[in-house]
Design a protein around this motif. Structure first.
Motif, PDB file in Angstrom:
ATOM      1  N   ILE A 440       2.644   3.148  -7.732  1.00 10.06           N
ATOM      2  CA  ILE A 440       2.696   2.631  -9.105  1.00 10.06           C
ATOM      3  C   ILE A 440       3.328   3.662 -10.039  1.00 10.06           C
ATOM      4  O   ILE A 440       4.186   3.338 -10.863  1.00 10.06           O
ATOM      5  CB  ILE A 440       1.279   2.243  -9.574  1.00 10.06           C
ATOM      6  CG1 ILE A 440       0.808   0.989  -8.822  1.00 10.06           C
ATOM      7  CG2 ILE A 440       1.233   2.027 -11.087  1.00 10.06           C
ATOM      8  CD1 ILE A 440      -0.647   0.657  -9.007  1.00 10.06           C
ATOM      9  N   LEU A 467       6.324  -1.276  -3.623  1.00  9.50           N
ATOM     10  CA  LEU A 467       6.847  -2.003  -4.770  1.00  9.50           C
ATOM     11  C   LEU A 467       8.367  -1.975  -4.726  1.00  9.50           C
ATOM     12  O   LEU A 467       8.967  -1.025  -4.200  1.00  9.50           O
ATOM     13  CB  LEU A 467       6.359  -1.380  -6.084  1.00  9.50           C
ATOM     14  CG  LEU A 467       4.857  -1.478  -6.392  1.00  9.50           C
ATOM     15  CD1 LEU A 467       4.526  -0.668  -7.644  1.00  9.50           C
ATOM     16  CD2 LEU A 467       4.425  -2.928  -6.586  1.00  9.50           C
ATOM     17  N   VAL A 550       1.812  -3.356 -13.863  1.00 14.09           N
ATOM     18  CA  VAL A 550       2.047  -2.249 -12.932  1.00 14.09           C
ATOM     19  C   VAL A 550       1.226  -1.054 -13.403  1.00 14.09           C
ATOM     20  O   VAL A 550       1.710  -0.159 -14.104  1.00 14.09           O
ATOM     21  CB  VAL A 550       3.555  -1.914 -12.844  1.00 14.09           C
ATOM     22  CG1 VAL A 550       3.799  -0.838 -11.786  1.00 14.09           C
ATOM     23  CG2 VAL A 550       4.356  -3.174 -12.517  1.00 14.09           C
TER      24      VAL A 550
END
Length: 596
Positions: A440, A467, A550
């Motif tokens: 993140i 991600l 996020v």
């Protein structure tokens, strides 16, 4: 095809394109128009039965017999279109700049028996006689013609490809005195106005139809049409080279016309939820496949499709079946199809679910139904010509899923511009020593770097452990430029968090660190599409996110085949802008250089 389709796609109060026109003269004409629409291509048109039969050629025609140029047949155009040169205003079908690149007369050729066997004979006589031969060859899927143009001369063949859809053809130059390996598309000026596309785009008078007939239509803004100009690949920069070198590479590839502009501030800032993604009312679709029956036949996109083994369990713990997977993709199709349509696919097949063996399949030659579109492709690194399956509609989407494709892996480019990706990807791939909170953090730093470049970015879960950060390119640049720009971005990210990130591709050398992967931006590289299911426990989905989501506490398990449909109906397509106007890479590189 008739002019009905041509007229249905256009509003003649808003576009200067001609409505009709009657053929004149005793010779059949052809025209090739260079067209900077959403993607640069060449429109090849042959007079036939009073209209212009038309094919879009992404790479343009070639005088080299070794080149087999993909030519996608499109709707018939009116005869007067042969003179059209100018600007189709934004908001209209085919918006962009059009140039008359070549024109002349042509004759059909027919195969006959000669003293030395079969030979080609030029068919002369009346247009009616020539049309009879042309229509016979057109219906047979093999046109043979002689062009008498200013740039294109000699014998050519237009051959319909098999198994790739009725509109897929190849334009091939025959070996004759006009054959050459010199690229004819290097001749980049109009045979009518002697101007380049960029010069036509910058001329306000080009907003009207420039021809030897009366000008028609409405005026438009002075647009450069750069969105359709594709980048020529320059030599690749290497890791560690300066931003200046990378910028020089991008500059050589960028369109010469006015570049796309971003409305983004370079300063990082907190952004509200994506207003552009406001949901369009989409009701929940009724399940395609009902419970109980293990085999069912239904009609999808005009095709009778039979699905079998529907009760097979693909996720043993959750008891989710192949039927559940197919019903998910049918329900989510309006959202996922924009990221799949007209893109070759790498098939990641798990016919026995997530606990069974899986395998990749790229070449589907001779292995798919005739109605499935395929795409031939090879590179210098991989000279084997493969037939990639191309997703075109809901039927082809569900066909892939029926093969056991739990996840869907499209190219970043489409078949009409296969060397020019629509987006760039930064793949944040954690290893055993990386926490998801660090992933993140890496995503947020990636966003900060892109913010500094004036580039709007969009994040999604991988559906596995990482991600993905995307931003739009608009098919304006080559894969090489996409890759090198991404390399520069991840270098800057790595410099901020070197303790737990690496750019080392080899798994054994990563030492448990998160891999900042920029190599997903190579030709034929694929990654799970937005809204794609992953062959992972829980039936997780690669889910587009608001940036405000996020943050610590984000979990992959929030997004599954049981939760995703309601989310998209509530939130809309958060990734929609990835398919929009591409960045101005040269400007972005200048800003990155200043930020280093």
């Amino acid at each position: 095809m008739a002019l009905k389709e041509y007229k249905e796609k256009r509003s003649f109060t808003k576009t200067p394109e001609p409505k009709g026109g009657k053929p004149a003269g005793n010779s059949l004409i052809f025209v090739v128009q260079k067209h900077a629409a959403s993607h640069l291509h060449y429109d090849f048109r042959l007079e036939m039965e009073g209209v212009l039969k038309s094919w879009a050629i992404p790479k343009g025609p070639s005088l080299n017999p070794a080149d087999k140029r993909l030519a996608m047949q499109v709707e018939d155009h009116p005869f007067d279109y042969k003179d059209f040169e100018g600007i189709i205003p934004e908001g209209n079908y085919g918006a962009g700049t059009v140039m008359v690149w070549d024109t002349g007369t042509y004759e059909p050729m027919e195969e006959v028996k000669g003293p030395k066997g079969k030979e080609l004979k030029t068919i002369t006589g009346t247009k009616a006689t020539q049309n009879k031969v042309l229509l016979k060859e057109l219906n047979a899927g093999s046109l043979k013609i002689r062009l008498n143009g200013k740039k294109l001369k000699g014998e050519f063949a237009l051959v319909q490809t098999k198994g790739r859809g009725d509109n897929s053809w190849l334009l091939i130059k025959h070996r004759d005195q006009y054959a050459t390996d010199k690229p004819v598309t290097d001749q980049d000026k109009s045979v009518v106005s002697k101007k380049t596309l960029e010069q036509i785009a910058k001329n306000p008078r080009s907003a009207q139809w420039q021809s030897n007939r009366a000008a028609a239509g409405t005026r438009a803004a002075d647009k450069a049409g750069s969105a359709g100009t594709t980048a020529k690949s320059a030599s690749s920069t290497k890791a560690g080279k300066s931003a200046t070198a990378t910028r020089a590479t991008a500059k050589s590839a960028a369109p010469k016309a006015a570049p796309a502009k971003t409305s983004r501030s370079a300063a990082p800032r907190k952004v509200a939820r994506n207003a552009a993604a406001a949901p369009v009312a989409q009701k929940k679709r009724a399940a395609l496949l009902s419970a109980g029956e293990d085999e069912q036949t239904v009609k999808v996109s005009g095709h009778e499709m039979s699905f079998s083994h529907l009760g097979k369990v693909f996720w043993p713990k959750e008891k989710y079946t192949k039927r559940d997977l197919l019903n998910y993709y049918y329900d989510i199709a309006p959202y996922i199809l924009p990221y799949l349509k007209n893109r070759p696919q790498s098939l990641n097949r798990h016919p026995n679910g997530i606990t069974g063996p899986g395998f990749y399949q790229k070449n589907v030659s001779g292995k798919v139904p005739e109605w499935i579109t395929t795409f031939p492709y090879h590179t210098a690194e991989d000279p084997e010509e493969k037939e990639f399956l191309v997703c075109t509609d809901e039927a082809s989407l569900l066909y892939m899923v029926s093969l056991g494709c739990i996840e869907l892996n499209p190219w970043s480019s489409r078949t009409n511009a296969p060397d020019n990706p629509d987006w760039c990807i930064i793949d944040l791939d954690p290893d055993k020593k990386t926490t998801f909170d660090q992933v993140i953090e890496a995503a947020l730093i990636t966003r900060k770097v892109l913010d500094a470049a004036g580039v709007e970015s969009y994040c999604k879960t991988s559906g596995s452990t990482g991600l993905h950060v995307y931003f739009p390119l608009g098919a304006k640049y080559s894969y090489d430029h996409s890759k090198e720009f991404a390399r520069l971005v991840v270098e800057m990210v790595h410099n901020e968090i070197p303790a737990y990130t690496t750019m080392e591709r080899t798994l054994s050398r990563r030492k448990g660190k998160m891999y900042l992967d920029f190599l997903q931006n190579r030709p034929q590289a694929t990654i799970a599409a937005p809204y794609s299911v992953r062959p992972k426990p829980g039936a997780t989905v690669s889910a587009p996110l608001h940036w405000e989501e996020v943050k610590k506490g984000l979990s992959m398990q929030e997004f599954t085949i049981k939760t995703m449909q309601e989310r998209v109906r509530a939130e809309g397509d958060l990734f929609k802008a990835v398919l929009g106007k591409g960045i101005d890479m040269e400007k972005a590189l200048k800003k990155l250089e200043a930020a280093r």
